[in-house]
Design a protein around this motif. Structure first.
Motif, short mmCIF file in Angstrom:
data_model
loop_
_atom_site.label_atom_id
_atom_site.label_comp_id
_atom_site.label_asym_id
_atom_site.label_seq_id
_atom_site.Cartn_x
_atom_site.Cartn_y
_atom_site.Cartn_z
N PHE A 37 -17.35 17.08 -39.98
CA PHE A 37 -16.89 18.16 -39.12
C PHE A 37 -17.09 17.71 -37.67
O PHE A 37 -18.13 17.12 -37.35
N PRO A 38 -16.11 17.96 -36.82
CA PRO A 38 -16.22 17.50 -35.43
C PRO A 38 -17.50 18.02 -34.76
O PRO A 38 -17.83 19.19 -34.86
N GLY A 39 -18.18 17.10 -34.09
CA GLY A 39 -19.41 17.47 -33.38
C GLY A 39 -20.66 17.33 -34.22
O GLY A 39 -21.77 17.51 -33.71
N TYR A 40 -20.49 17.01 -35.49
CA TYR A 40 -21.65 16.82 -36.36
C TYR A 40 -21.67 15.40 -36.92
O TYR A 40 -22.23 14.49 -36.32
N THR A 41 -21.03 15.17 -38.06
CA THR A 41 -21.14 13.85 -38.67
C THR A 41 -20.61 12.75 -37.77
O THR A 41 -21.21 11.67 -37.68
N ASP A 42 -19.49 12.99 -37.09
CA ASP A 42 -18.95 11.94 -36.23
C ASP A 42 -19.94 11.59 -35.10
O ASP A 42 -20.10 10.43 -34.72
N ILE A 67 -15.77 15.82 -47.90
CA ILE A 67 -14.62 16.18 -47.08
C ILE A 67 -14.05 17.45 -47.71
O ILE A 67 -13.34 17.41 -48.73
N ASP A 68 -14.42 18.59 -47.14
CA ASP A 68 -14.02 19.89 -47.70
C ASP A 68 -13.50 20.86 -46.65
O ASP A 68 -13.14 21.99 -46.98
N HIS A 69 -13.47 20.42 -45.38
CA HIS A 69 -12.85 21.19 -44.30
C HIS A 69 -11.60 20.42 -43.83
O HIS A 69 -11.54 19.20 -43.95
N MET A 70 -10.64 21.17 -43.30
CA MET A 70 -9.41 20.55 -42.81
C MET A 70 -8.75 19.73 -43.92
O MET A 70 -8.37 18.58 -43.75
N VAL A 71 -8.67 20.34 -45.11
CA VAL A 71 -8.11 19.70 -46.29
C VAL A 71 -6.97 20.56 -46.85
O VAL A 71 -7.22 21.69 -47.28
N PRO A 76 -3.02 14.75 -36.73
CA PRO A 76 -3.56 13.39 -36.78
C PRO A 76 -5.05 13.30 -36.49
O PRO A 76 -5.75 12.50 -37.12
N LYS A 77 -5.55 14.13 -35.57
CA LYS A 77 -6.97 14.04 -35.23
C LYS A 77 -7.85 14.46 -36.40
O LYS A 77 -8.98 13.97 -36.55
N GLU A 78 -7.34 15.38 -37.25
CA GLU A 78 -8.11 15.78 -38.43
C GLU A 78 -8.17 14.63 -39.44
O GLU A 78 -9.24 14.32 -39.98
N GLU A 79 -7.04 13.99 -39.69
CA GLU A 79 -7.03 12.87 -40.62
C GLU A 79 -7.84 11.70 -40.07
O GLU A 79 -8.49 10.97 -40.83
N GLU A 80 -7.86 11.55 -38.76
CA GLU A 80 -8.66 10.50 -38.15
C GLU A 80 -10.14 10.72 -38.42
O GLU A 80 -10.89 9.77 -38.70
N LEU A 81 -10.59 11.99 -38.35
CA LEU A 81 -11.98 12.31 -38.67
C LEU A 81 -12.29 11.92 -40.11
O LEU A 81 -13.33 11.31 -40.40
N HIS A 82 -11.40 12.29 -41.03
CA HIS A 82 -11.61 11.94 -42.44
C HIS A 82 -11.64 10.42 -42.63
O HIS A 82 -12.45 9.90 -43.41
N LYS A 83 -10.75 9.74 -41.91
CA LYS A 83 -10.70 8.28 -42.00
C LYS A 83 -12.02 7.65 -41.56
O LYS A 83 -12.53 6.72 -42.20
N VAL A 84 -12.57 8.16 -40.47
CA VAL A 84 -13.86 7.66 -39.97
C VAL A 84 -14.97 7.91 -41.00
O VAL A 84 -15.82 7.03 -41.25
N THR A 85 -14.94 9.08 -41.61
CA THR A 85 -15.96 9.42 -42.61
C THR A 85 -15.86 8.50 -43.82
O THR A 85 -16.89 7.99 -44.31
N ARG A 86 -14.65 8.28 -44.31
CA ARG A 86 -14.48 7.39 -45.46
C ARG A 86 -14.98 5.99 -45.14
O ARG A 86 -15.67 5.35 -45.95
N HIS A 97 -17.27 12.38 -51.23
CA HIS A 97 -16.50 13.14 -52.22
C HIS A 97 -15.44 13.97 -51.49
O HIS A 97 -15.76 14.80 -50.64
N GLU A 98 -14.20 13.72 -51.86
CA GLU A 98 -13.08 14.33 -51.14
C GLU A 98 -12.19 15.12 -52.09
O GLU A 98 -11.87 14.67 -53.19
N ARG A 99 -11.82 16.32 -51.67
CA ARG A 99 -10.91 17.17 -52.43
C ARG A 99 -11.44 17.50 -53.82
O ARG A 99 -10.68 17.71 -54.77
N GLU A 100 -12.73 17.56 -53.95
CA GLU A 100 -13.36 17.98 -55.20
C GLU A 100 -13.85 19.42 -55.13
O GLU A 100 -14.25 19.99 -56.14
N GLY A 101 -13.82 19.99 -53.92
CA GLY A 101 -14.28 21.35 -53.75
C GLY A 101 -15.23 21.48 -52.59
O GLY A 101 -15.47 20.53 -51.84
N ILE A 102 -15.78 22.66 -52.44
CA ILE A 102 -16.71 22.95 -51.36
C ILE A 102 -18.04 22.24 -51.66
O ILE A 102 -18.61 22.40 -52.73
N GLY A 103 -18.51 21.47 -50.69
CA GLY A 103 -19.65 20.59 -50.91
C GLY A 103 -20.89 21.27 -51.43
O GLY A 103 -21.63 20.68 -52.24
N HIS A 104 -21.15 22.49 -50.98
CA HIS A 104 -22.37 23.17 -51.45
C HIS A 104 -22.32 23.38 -52.96
O HIS A 104 -23.35 23.32 -53.63
#
Length: 432
Positions: A37-42, A67-71, A76-86, A97-104
């Protein structure tokens, strides 16, 4: 020295024989959980390397990212965040873990909800792992410490013990139980404390219901919430747990900051009226108020028992024309099981719009409201602007209320629908 669950878990994490409330210590989390999420993991990725000179996180096996927000990404900036995380996860050897559901929820499914473990996240709703006897704390920016060190500094919180007694009435769900606790105790009643929850209501409650209650701990002002493991918990954790730990239980003579007993025998379905998550009211006060959209999902209430309750209300019926009902199962595993049970087809046939699991509906990124609209929601918050316009309104309620309101186009009592569904099941069972 008698200890609470929290004290025992933190003592182990800090390498001490015992701890007391107010003790300052360095504790080693068993798990570090986060979603990008912008401002946290990045920021964590960047600061760990540039400000602390840490190229690799300590003990990467403790970490997991979601990856469970902005999915899916809409810019492009959202996908860029996901790209950085991957890329970071691949470089660090940390699972993403991406597109498997809400992380909690998915973290529990993957075994990070280990009884007796200590877990941290920057998001406080991780407290729902407390349903499994995991001490799971939201620590905001303090989580950065875990990206550069094995330990993090914290002060041992005191514990409030809440015992829930009585018998739940038909149509009352875990969501109602939690918000009734807020009504009785107040939204700041457990500020900076851990809540240890017990009693016959909790004993009878499903694992899913316990997750719902524990996941909302912050709305009591609490740091997190814990339930001692029982047979249900241990059965769920068996074969899933990421690490081997002995379950932790409070000592019979543990010392609590406060002990409270709440009888929920007379509790009826509730709504949490805007503009505050502390504004718990009886459902009957708002029956008939026009609503325009409904959201059934979130890390709090999009699990199988929620979908089953909604399906019982909607089966063989159709939502009111013009009403928008969005159903978002909490994880893809839950979506799959709901499909196998026929719940998805029941909801679709009734006119619901089903979406793959994500956090996006809960914070208004998708299905936003405009001025003057009202929603019934199982989301986590009802503050102005949470689901779109600051001039729209959100009424939090249980899943059955959302479904009944979708049928009538106004806030509605689900109990007549649920009673009819129960009778139909009885007749079906008799015929069989």
């Amino acid at each position: 020295m008698p200890q609470t669950m929290t004290e025992k878990i933190l003592a182990r994490a800090a390498g001490r024989a015992s701890v007391s409330p107010g003790d300052e210590l360095l504790a080693r989390p068993d798990f570090v959980i986060a979603y990008d999420f912008p401002g946290y993991t990045d920021v964590f990725f960047k600061e760990a390397k540039e400000e602390f000179g840490v190229d690799k996180v300590p003990s990467p096996e403790r970490f997991v990212l979601f990856i469970d927000h902005m999915v899916p990404a809409t810019a492009p900036k959202e996908e860029e965040l996901h790209k950085v995380t991957r890329a970071w996860g691949k470089d660090q050897g940390v699972p993403v873990h991406e597109r498997e559901g809400i992380g909690h929820q998915v973290s529990a499914e993957l075994g990070y909800a280990t009884p007796g473990a200590f877990a941290v996240h920057f998001d406080g709703h991780v407290s729902q792992l407390g349903a499994f006897g995991t001490l799971a704390m939201g620590a905001r920016k303090s989580v950065l410490e875990t990206f550069v060190s094995e330990t993090m500094a914290l002060t041992v919180p005191g514990t409030v013990k809440i015992t829930l007694t009585g018998t739940l009435q038909p149509g009352v769900m875990a969501r109602d139980v939690f918000h009734h606790m807020v009504r009785v105790l107040g939204p700041s009643s457990c500020r900076f404390k851990v809540v240890e929850l017990c009693g016959p209501i909790i004993d009878d409650m499903s694992i899913e219901g316990r997750q719902t209650v524990c996941g909302q701990a912050m709305f009591l002002g609490a740091t997190t919430m814990l339930i001692a493991p029982d047979a249900k918990t241990l059965a769920y954790a068996k074969g899933r747990s990421k690490i081997v730990l002995d379950p932790v239980y409070p000592d019979p003579d543990a010392v609590y900051d406060r002990e409270v007993t709440i009888d929920v025998s007379n509790l009826a379905p509730i709504v949490v009226a805007p503009p505050s998550p502390a504004n718990t009211r009886d459902l009957t006060e708002y029956v008939g108020l026009e609503v325009h959209t409904g959201y059934l999902g979130s890390c709090a209430s999009g699990r199988l028992e929620d979908l089953r309750a909604a399906a019982d209300v909607l089966r063989g019926r159709h939502i009111k024309p013009g009403f928008q009902l969005h159903v978002v199962p909490t994880s893809q595993a839950i979506m799959s099981q709901a499909a196998k049970e026929g719940l998805i087809s029941t909801l679709v046939d009734a006119g619901a719009f089903i979406s793959s699991s994500s956090c996006d509906y809960c914070y208004g990124r998708i299905a936003t409201m405009t001025d003057g609209q009202r929603a019934v929601s199982t989301g986590t918050l009802n503050t102005p602007g949470r689901m779109g316009s600051a001039d729209s309104e959100i009424f939090i309620c249980n899943a059955a209320v959302v479904a009944a309101s979708a049928l009538e186009g106004c806030i509605a009592d689900p109990r007549p629908y649920l009673a009819e569904a129960a009778r139909a099941k009885e007749l079906e069972g008799s015929a069989a």
